[in-house]
Design a protein around this motif. Sequence first.
Motif, mmCIF file in Angstrom:
data_model
loop_
_atom_site.group_PDB
_atom_site.id
_atom_site.type_symbol
_atom_site.label_atom_id
_atom_site.label_comp_id
_atom_site.label_asym_id
_atom_site.label_seq_id
_atom_site.Cartn_x
_atom_site.Cartn_y
_atom_site.Cartn_z
ATOM 1 N N LEU A 1 0.827 -1.206 0.000
ATOM 2 C CA LEU A 1 0.000 0.000 0.000
ATOM 3 C C LEU A 1 0.866 1.262 0.000
ATOM 4 C CD1 LEU A 1 -2.816 1.333 0.258
ATOM 5 C CD2 LEU A 1 -2.593 1.073 2.739
ATOM 6 N N LEU A 2 1.905 1.277 0.820
ATOM 7 C CA LEU A 2 2.732 2.479 0.939
ATOM 8 C C LEU A 2 3.624 2.684 -0.284
ATOM 9 C CD1 LEU A 2 3.733 2.225 4.702
ATOM 10 C CD2 LEU A 2 2.232 3.926 3.668
ATOM 11 N N PHE A 3 4.219 1.613 -0.777
ATOM 12 C CA PHE A 3 5.142 1.765 -1.900
ATOM 13 C C PHE A 3 4.430 1.881 -3.244
ATOM 14 C CE2 PHE A 3 8.288 -0.131 1.087
ATOM 15 C CZ PHE A 3 9.256 0.849 0.981
ATOM 16 N N GLU A 4 3.371 1.118 -3.445
ATOM 17 C CA GLU A 4 2.713 1.106 -4.747
ATOM 18 C C GLU A 4 1.660 2.200 -4.886
ATOM 19 O OE1 GLU A 4 3.787 -0.705 -7.059
ATOM 20 O OE2 GLU A 4 5.021 -2.144 -5.970
ATOM 21 N N CYS A 5 0.970 2.500 -3.793
ATOM 22 C CA CYS A 5 -0.104 3.488 -3.880
ATOM 23 C C CYS A 5 0.403 4.908 -3.627
ATOM 24 C CB CYS A 5 -1.218 3.144 -2.887
ATOM 25 S SG CYS A 5 -2.631 4.269 -2.915
ATOM 26 N N TYR A 6 1.285 5.057 -2.629
ATOM 27 C CA TYR A 6 1.758 6.393 -2.259
ATOM 28 C C TYR A 6 3.195 6.675 -2.720
ATOM 29 C CZ TYR A 6 -2.357 6.386 0.738
ATOM 30 O OH TYR A 6 -3.646 6.336 1.199
ATOM 31 N N HIS A 7 3.911 5.660 -3.183
ATOM 32 C CA HIS A 7 5.266 5.827 -3.715
ATOM 33 C C HIS A 7 6.205 6.483 -2.708
ATOM 34 C CE1 HIS A 7 3.774 4.676 -7.674
ATOM 35 N NE2 HIS A 7 2.771 5.518 -7.487
ATOM 36 N N VAL A 8 6.122 6.037 -1.452
ATOM 37 C CA VAL A 8 7.013 6.598 -0.436
ATOM 38 C C VAL A 8 8.435 6.094 -0.696
ATOM 39 C CG1 VAL A 8 5.170 6.776 1.264
ATOM 40 C CG2 VAL A 8 6.531 4.693 1.162
ATOM 41 N N PRO A 9 9.474 6.858 -0.360
ATOM 42 C CA PRO A 9 10.850 6.407 -0.620
ATOM 43 C C PRO A 9 11.350 5.393 0.406
ATOM 44 C CG PRO A 9 10.852 8.606 0.300
ATOM 45 C CD PRO A 9 9.423 8.262 0.072
ATOM 46 N N TYR A 10 10.965 5.571 1.687
ATOM 47 C CA TYR A 10 11.426 4.670 2.747
ATOM 48 C C TYR A 10 10.270 4.401 3.704
ATOM 49 C CZ TYR A 10 16.213 5.850 1.348
ATOM 50 O OH TYR A 10 17.379 6.028 0.641
ATOM 51 N N VAL A 11 10.312 3.200 4.312
ATOM 52 C CA VAL A 11 9.343 2.813 5.339
ATOM 53 C C VAL A 11 10.101 2.121 6.452
ATOM 54 C CG1 VAL A 11 7.353 1.354 5.892
ATOM 55 C CG2 VAL A 11 7.398 2.580 3.738
ATOM 56 N N SER A 12 9.706 2.411 7.672
ATOM 57 C CA SER A 12 10.272 1.726 8.837
ATOM 58 C C SER A 12 9.133 1.273 9.736
ATOM 59 C CB SER A 12 11.210 2.654 9.612
ATOM 60 O OG SER A 12 11.705 1.990 10.765
ATOM 61 N N TYR A 13 9.195 0.013 10.164
ATOM 62 C CA TYR A 13 8.172 -0.544 11.040
ATOM 63 C C TYR A 13 8.760 -0.779 12.430
ATOM 64 C CZ TYR A 13 5.729 -1.597 6.675
ATOM 65 O OH TYR A 13 5.120 -1.505 5.448
ATOM 66 N N GLY A 14 7.942 -0.535 13.451
ATOM 67 C CA GLY A 14 8.357 -0.775 14.818
ATOM 68 C C GLY A 14 7.151 -1.077 15.690
ATOM 69 N N VAL A 15 7.408 -1.636 16.866
ATOM 70 C CA VAL A 15 6.360 -1.996 17.823
ATOM 71 C C VAL A 15 6.132 -0.813 18.750
ATOM 72 C CG1 VAL A 15 5.661 -3.637 19.605
ATOM 73 C CG2 VAL A 15 7.019 -4.411 17.643
ATOM 74 N N ASP A 16 4.873 -0.453 18.975
ATOM 75 C CA ASP A 16 4.564 0.731 19.771
ATOM 76 C C ASP A 16 5.104 0.622 21.194
ATOM 77 O OD1 ASP A 16 2.899 -1.319 20.395
ATOM 78 O OD2 ASP A 16 1.029 -0.195 20.203
ATOM 79 N N GLY A 17 4.969 -0.550 21.833
ATOM 80 C CA GLY A 17 5.480 -0.714 23.182
ATOM 81 C C GLY A 17 6.994 -0.597 23.264
ATOM 82 N N LEU A 18 7.700 -1.068 22.239
ATOM 83 C CA LEU A 18 9.158 -0.975 22.239
ATOM 84 C C LEU A 18 9.616 0.459 21.965
ATOM 85 C CD1 LEU A 18 10.120 -4.243 20.335
ATOM 86 C CD2 LEU A 18 9.856 -3.867 22.781
ATOM 87 N N TYR A 19 8.879 1.200 21.145
ATOM 88 C CA TYR A 19 9.193 2.623 20.970
ATOM 89 C C TYR A 19 9.054 3.378 22.290
ATOM 90 C CZ TYR A 19 9.515 2.696 15.844
ATOM 91 O OH TYR A 19 9.913 2.512 14.538
ATOM 92 N N SER A 20 8.005 3.095 23.038
ATOM 93 C CA SER A 20 7.813 3.741 24.335
ATOM 94 C C SER A 20 8.925 3.344 25.303
ATOM 95 C CB SER A 20 6.441 3.359 24.898
ATOM 96 O OG SER A 20 6.219 3.934 26.152
ATOM 97 N N PHE A 21 9.318 2.074 25.269
ATOM 98 C CA PHE A 21 10.419 1.577 26.108
ATOM 99 C C PHE A 21 11.718 2.295 25.758
ATOM 100 C CE2 PHE A 21 13.562 -1.934 26.971
ATOM 101 C CZ PHE A 21 13.415 -1.924 28.350
ATOM 102 N N TYR A 22 11.980 2.455 24.476
ATOM 103 C CA TYR A 22 13.185 3.137 24.003
ATOM 104 C C TYR A 22 13.179 4.607 24.433
ATOM 105 C CZ TYR A 22 16.299 5.337 20.553
ATOM 106 O OH TYR A 22 17.272 6.088 19.941
ATOM 107 N N HIS A 23 12.022 5.257 24.299
ATOM 108 C CA HIS A 23 11.916 6.686 24.631
ATOM 109 C C HIS A 23 12.155 6.921 26.123
ATOM 110 C CE1 HIS A 23 10.342 10.794 24.688
ATOM 111 N NE2 HIS A 23 9.514 10.428 25.649
ATOM 112 N N ASN A 24 11.538 6.136 26.981
ATOM 113 C CA ASN A 24 11.667 6.366 28.420
ATOM 114 C C ASN A 24 13.051 5.985 28.935
ATOM 115 O OD1 ASN A 24 8.839 7.029 29.927
ATOM 116 N ND2 ASN A 24 8.473 5.903 28.029
#
Length: 628
Positions: free
Chosen positions: A154-177
Motif C-alpha cells: 500500500l505504501l510503496f505502490e499506492c503512495y510511492h514513499v521512498p522509505y518505510v520503517s516498522y516498529g512496535v509501539d510498546g518498544l518505541y515507548s520503552f526506548y523513549h523512556n
Amino acid sequence: MVSKERSVCQIFSFQDCKASPDPIFELSEQCLTPKPAPIVIDNGSFQTRAGWAIPAAEFASPRLYFRSVAARSRGAARSETQIGNDIPNLEPLRWLLKSQFDRNVVVNFEIQELIFDYVFTHLGIASEGNVEHPVVLTEAPCNPLHCRQMMSELLFECYHVPYVSYGVDGLYSFYHNNTHRGIHPPHTGIVLSSGYHCSHILPVVNGRLDAVNSKRVNMAGSQAASYLQRLLQLKYPGHLAAITLSRMEELLHEHSYTAVDYHEELEKWRNPEFYEREVHRMQLPFSGKVPGGCVSVEERQERRAQQLRRLQEINARRREEKLQQDQDRLDRLMAVQELLDDGLLDQFHKRLVELNMDSAEELQSYINKLQLAVEQGRQKLLHSDTAEGRMEVSELEQPMDEGDGVRETLMDPDFPEDTLPEKSANLVQPMFNMAEYHQLFVGTERLRCPEILFQPSLTGEDQMGLMETLQYVLARYTPEQQEALVSNVFLTGGNMQYPGMRDRVERELLAMRPFQSHFKVTMASQPALDAWYGARDWALEHPPGGAAAEGWISRQEYEEKGGEYLSEHCASNVFIPMKLAKPVAGRPAEASVTTQTSTAASAAVSMVTSTQTPSCSTVAADVSMVTS
C-alpha cells in the motif's frame, strides 16, 4: 476545635465530548529542506497519532489525534466517508463504524488507505498520488508477514514513499523512556503493554525483542468498557439507551482505579460509610419539567370547567346529528309507504327488497320506532334549550365503552361539580426527585472493570491474566536472565493509566519472585503517547538514506526482497523469512512428488528452527553477560 464537615456526596456529570474536525495544516519549509522529513504515524487500534520527525519545538508533539474509525453508509461514495474527528458523535453512527483492525492486526486495508489519505491530506501533503517523505509506522508485535506485505504494498505502490520503517509501539515507548532516564543502550527489560484490544508481554534482551517468548493476553480497554456497560445496564434497566459505550470509556478513563488487593478492597466497599464516601454518582441529562407540577387549584378548576363545557357541546352536536339521520331515514321509509297507498305495488315490492324487508308490517314497525325516536330527540333538544343545558342521557345514544361511564357522569347536568375530589393545597405529598432517578451510582464497578486485566475469568474468558502470563514467560529463562529482566519492568499503553496499576504490579511481582530478590517497575511518562515520541526520537537519531541506515526499507529493497521484508532495529519485530520449496521441474509420479514435497517442507522447518536456536542461545549469553 472546629472540624469542617466533608461532603460525602460526589456527583459528576458526563462530559460527552464532541470531536471537532481537524484543520488542514500547511506544509512548512522545514518539512522539505534540506531533505523531506519523515512522517511518524502511531497506527493504534484506538487512536491514530501522526506528526513530523523534526527537531524544531513546534513539531515536538503529534499534529493529529483521531479515533481509528471510519463511517460510510452502504452504497455511499468513497468521498462521503467520515474519518476520525470528522464524526462529532460516535453513538448515532456506532452501527456504521468500521476499523482497519481485527484485534490489534491490520486486516482491512481499504479502511487503512482512507486513514492514510486523511493523515497525508491534513498534514499538508498536496502531491497527487505521491508522498515524498519517509514513513515511520507502528505495527503489532509478531505481526503476520502477510499483513506487513499488504502494508508495504500500500505504501510503496499506492503512495510511492521512498522509505518505510516498522516498529512496535510498546518498544518505541520503552526506548523513549529509557533514553530520557539516562539508560544507555542496549536495553534489557520486560515490557507490559496494554492497549485497546489486547495486552502484550514483550521481553527485550540487549536491545532486541525476544519474539519467541512474547505473549499476548486478549484483555484490554475495549473488553473493560464492554464489561462496564453490561454491569450498569443490568443495574439500571431503565437507562439502557443512556449507558453508551462512549460514556463507559469516559468512566474508565476518569473514574476507575486498580485495587492493590482486590478482595480486601471489596471488603471495604461493604462498609456503608466507605460506600457513601467513595461512590461516584454520574448524573445523566434529563428534563426537570414535570407535567402539571406548577398548576394552582384555580387553574385546575378552570381547566375542568372548560373540559365539562367542551364535552357538553360535543354531546349536543352528536344528538343533533343523530336526530337528523333518523329524520332522513324516516322520510325515506315514508316515501316507500306512500307507494303502497298509491297502489304502486311493483315499485313498492322493489323498494322493500332494496331495504331488505319482507312485508309492509315490518316497514310500518320501523316507521313507528323512528317516529318515536325523532319525537324524543326533539323533546330533549327543546328541554336542553329551555333548561339551560340540563339534559339527560338518552338510551338511544350509540353504545359507549367502559371509559365513557366517567364522561356520562361528567355530562350529567344534575352532577354537582363541588363533589369532585380536590387535593388539598396544604396536603404534604412526597416529592419525586427526578435528578436522583437519573443518576448512576458507580461503586464497585470502578475497580471490577480494570480487574479483568488480572482476572479474565470475571468476564467468562478462559485464559491467564497479565501477571500469570508474566510468570509463565519468566519461567522460560534462567534465574540470571530473570534477574536482568525484572530489574526493568516497564508499563505502557493507554490501558495502563489506571491509578494504582504500578502498585498492583509491584505487589504481584513481590508474591511471585523469590525471597529478597530485587525488581523495579516503572511507568511510562505518557503511556498513551510515548509510542509516538519514541518513534520520533528513533527517526531523528537514524535518518534514512546512506549505507548505514538501519531499520529503513527502501523501495529497491521492497522490490528485491518482497513486501514482507523487515529491516530490524532496536524497536522492531524480529524478521523470520519464510523459506518456500521451489517446485520440481517436470511431472514425475504422484508418490515421488509427495515424498519430495514433504522432504522439502521438513527441511524448511528444520532450517527455520536452526536459525532460531542460535539466536536464543546468543540471547541467553547476552543476558548472562549483562547480569554479570
